[in-house]
Scaffold this active site. Structure first.
Site, mmCIF file in Angstrom:
data_model
loop_
_atom_site.group_PDB
_atom_site.id
_atom_site.type_symbol
_atom_site.label_atom_id
_atom_site.label_comp_id
_atom_site.label_asym_id
_atom_site.label_seq_id
_atom_site.Cartn_x
_atom_site.Cartn_y
_atom_site.Cartn_z
ATOM 1 N N SER A 49 3.100 7.195 7.345
ATOM 2 C CA SER A 49 3.640 6.664 6.083
ATOM 3 C C SER A 49 4.652 7.613 5.465
ATOM 4 C CB SER A 49 2.520 6.472 5.068
ATOM 5 O OG SER A 49 1.604 5.523 5.508
ATOM 6 N N HIS A 60 8.284 3.125 10.855
ATOM 7 C CA HIS A 60 7.379 2.941 9.712
ATOM 8 C C HIS A 60 7.328 1.477 9.298
ATOM 9 C CE1 HIS A 60 6.450 3.238 5.219
ATOM 10 N NE2 HIS A 60 5.327 3.331 5.892
ATOM 11 N N GLU A 116 11.156 0.896 9.105
ATOM 12 C CA GLU A 116 12.109 1.999 8.994
ATOM 13 C C GLU A 116 12.086 2.766 10.319
ATOM 14 O OE1 GLU A 116 11.972 3.902 4.770
ATOM 15 O OE2 GLU A 116 10.035 2.933 5.102
ATOM 16 N N ASN A 155 8.926 4.686 0.866
ATOM 17 C CA ASN A 155 7.862 5.328 0.085
ATOM 18 C C ASN A 155 8.413 6.307 -0.954
ATOM 19 O OD1 ASN A 155 5.337 4.204 0.506
ATOM 20 N ND2 ASN A 155 5.205 5.106 2.556
HETATM 21 N N1 LIG Z 1 -2.304 1.069 5.545
HETATM 22 C C1 LIG Z 1 -1.019 0.971 5.236
HETATM 23 O O1 LIG Z 1 -0.617 0.242 4.308
HETATM 24 C C2 LIG Z 1 0.007 1.721 6.042
HETATM 25 C C3 LIG Z 1 1.347 1.317 5.985
HETATM 26 C C4 LIG Z 1 2.289 1.991 6.764
HETATM 27 C C5 LIG Z 1 1.902 3.047 7.558
HETATM 28 N N2 LIG Z 1 0.578 3.440 7.579
HETATM 29 C C6 LIG Z 1 0.218 4.562 8.447
HETATM 30 O O2 LIG Z 1 -0.297 4.038 9.660
HETATM 31 C C7 LIG Z 1 -1.295 4.929 10.197
HETATM 32 C C8 LIG Z 1 -2.602 4.166 10.375
HETATM 33 O O3 LIG Z 1 -2.999 3.667 9.114
HETATM 34 P P1 LIG Z 1 -4.107 2.502 8.989
HETATM 35 O O4 LIG Z 1 -4.033 2.039 7.576
HETATM 36 O O5 LIG Z 1 -3.944 1.537 10.097
HETATM 37 O O6 LIG Z 1 -5.437 3.343 9.185
HETATM 38 P P2 LIG Z 1 -6.866 2.834 9.746
HETATM 39 O O7 LIG Z 1 -7.844 3.850 9.292
HETATM 40 O O8 LIG Z 1 -7.073 1.401 9.411
HETATM 41 O O9 LIG Z 1 -6.672 2.924 11.325
HETATM 42 C C9 LIG Z 1 -6.586 4.137 12.022
HETATM 43 C C10 LIG Z 1 -7.266 3.923 13.368
HETATM 44 O O10 LIG Z 1 -7.030 5.085 14.177
HETATM 45 C C11 LIG Z 1 -8.206 5.293 14.923
HETATM 46 N N3 LIG Z 1 -8.220 6.663 15.451
HETATM 47 C C12 LIG Z 1 -8.526 7.812 14.815
HETATM 48 N N4 LIG Z 1 -8.428 8.851 15.668
HETATM 49 C C13 LIG Z 1 -8.019 8.343 16.858
HETATM 50 C C14 LIG Z 1 -7.738 8.914 18.131
HETATM 51 N N5 LIG Z 1 -7.866 10.225 18.354
HETATM 52 N N6 LIG Z 1 -7.339 8.087 19.129
HETATM 53 C C15 LIG Z 1 -7.229 6.754 18.939
HETATM 54 N N7 LIG Z 1 -7.491 6.167 17.752
HETATM 55 C C16 LIG Z 1 -7.887 6.953 16.734
HETATM 56 C C17 LIG Z 1 -9.334 4.995 13.949
HETATM 57 O O11 LIG Z 1 -10.557 4.769 14.620
HETATM 58 C C18 LIG Z 1 -8.791 3.757 13.257
HETATM 59 O O12 LIG Z 1 -9.172 2.557 13.904
HETATM 60 C C19 LIG Z 1 -1.376 6.104 9.222
HETATM 61 O O13 LIG Z 1 -0.515 7.122 9.643
HETATM 62 C C20 LIG Z 1 -0.868 5.483 7.918
HETATM 63 O O14 LIG Z 1 -0.364 6.432 7.016
HETATM 64 C C21 LIG Z 1 -0.370 2.783 6.858
#
Ligand SMILES: NC(=O)c1ccc[n+]([C@@H]2O[C@H](COP(=O)([O-])OP(=O)(O)OC[C@H]3O[C@@H](n4cnc5c(N)ncnc54)[C@H](O)[C@@H]3O)[C@@H](O)[C@H]2O)c1
Length: 304
Positions: free
Chosen positions: A114, A135, A147, A186
């Site tokens: 993010s 992103h 992005e 962001n």
């Molecule tokens: N939630 C949002 O609105 C949003 C928007 C844009 C970007 N992001 C970014 O996207 C990324 C994921 O966010 P999310 O909201 O999907 O989080 P989430 O917690 O829903 O999903 C993360 C997943 O990664 C898995 N994981 C953790 N360690 C791992 C590993 N070593 N190998 C494989 N899988 C692993 C977890 O089990 C989980 O299922 C983050 O970097 C976040 O900042 C999130």
């Protein structure tokens, strides 16, 4: 490298990862996906199929998503690898070192972080010319923007290919030319949130009023009128006059608000605890989530 039918690997099957996998599968690509939590892999088809039905698509596209508990096997054949694990820099760095060892030399490697600069995530790689940021926004299958962030090392070929891949999958990719924390979206979003919190902190209005002011005024226009279009529309001279009066008074402390820090310290975490800036019953939470989803679905339908 293949684009019409690329092989996509997604690392992390959480909120973002399963939605990103869905978009590529719907666009006709074969997608492999991995996660360390087996339950997340076990129900990934179900979650994608439910999303597809929700937006009126054939749920069979979910069958093009292939879950695997093995990271190396997930990335081995991929043309494009996108990481969407937790927002944790050491974890992301460690994973990219493993991904680089297992992936084909020509594969492009992307992080969906993010706000973390891509340079910090990819600095340890042997070949940094193929590493970049993509992103996405939540939910990935409803919000169009992606992005695409290059570092000082990223090749223009990798950027162009990635932009074309996302455009062909129905997304709206934009190129972010400098790798700054928070990229473009962001930075803009949290500049607004900083002032929103300051208005409450300084007793100018309550939290509900902040949200009402935005939703009932410029928020109505924002989807079709960006701030710089708006500045041109009203005139850069008027914009300058407004800034001469108001900017010095807008919140500009470098760190987070003490008001926000106090909420977190008291365990007032928002939906998670039932109280944040406002109090949230389970019904109120469900109603707001539903309203956002309906709004995004309508916007997507009118784009089509
Ligand atoms: N939630 C949002 O609105 C949003 C928007 C844009 C970007 N992001 C970014 O996207 C990324 C994921 O966010 P999310 O909201 O999907 O989080 P989430 O917690 O829903 O999903 C993360 C997943 O990664 C898995 N994981 C953790 N360690 C791992 C590993 N070593 N190998 C494989 N899988 C692993 C977890 O089990 C989980 O299922 C983050 O970097 C976040 O900042 C999130």
């Amino acid at each position: 490298m293949r684009m019409a039918k690329a092989r996509i690997a997604v690392i992390g099957a959480g909120l973002m990862g399963h939605g990103i996998a869905q978009v590529f599968a719907l666009a006709g690509h074969e997608v492999t996906i991995t996660d360390t939590v087996m339950a997340s892999l076990g129900n990934v088809h179900e979650r994608i199929a439910a999303n597809l039905r929700e937006i009126g698509y054939d749920a069979r596209a979910a069958e093009r998503v292939h879950p695997s508990p093995d990271l190396a096997a997930t990335v081995r054949e991929a043309d494009f690898v996108v990481e969407a694990v937790s927002e944790d820099l050491p974890l992301k760095r460690k994973l990219f070192a493993e991904i680089e060892r297992a992936a084909r030399p020509g594969a492009i490697l992307a992080s969906n972080t993010s706000v973390i600069p891509i340079t910090r995530i990819m600095a340890g790689l042997r070949d940094r010319s193929r590493a970049l940021g993509t992103h996405w926004w939540n939910p990935p299958y409803l919000v169009p923007l992606v992005e695409v962030i290059g570092t000082q090392w990223t090749s223009s070929k990798a950027i162009d290919w990635t932009i074309a891949l996302h455009k062909a999958a129905g997304k709206m990719p934009v190129h972010v030319k400098k790798d700054v924390p928070g990229f473009v979206g962001n930075r803009l979003q949290h500049a607004l949130w900083r002032e929103a919190i300051a208005l409450v902190e300084h007793g100018i209005c309550d939290a509900e009023t902040v949200d009402t002011v935005i939703k009932a005024s410029f928020g109505r226009r924002l989807a079709v009128l960006g701030p710089l279009e708006n500045a041109d529309l009203v005139g850069t001279d008027l914009t300058l006059a407004i800034h001469q009066t108001v900017l010095a008074d807008i919140e500009h402390r470098p760190g987070p608000s003490p008001y926000l820090e106090a909420l977190v310290a008291k365990g007032k975490l928002g939906f998670k605890s039932g109280e944040g800036f406002r109090t949230w019953s389970a019904d109120a939470q469900a109603a707001l989530r539903g309203k956002v989803l309906q709004h995004l679905k309508k916007a997507r339908a009118s784009d089509a």
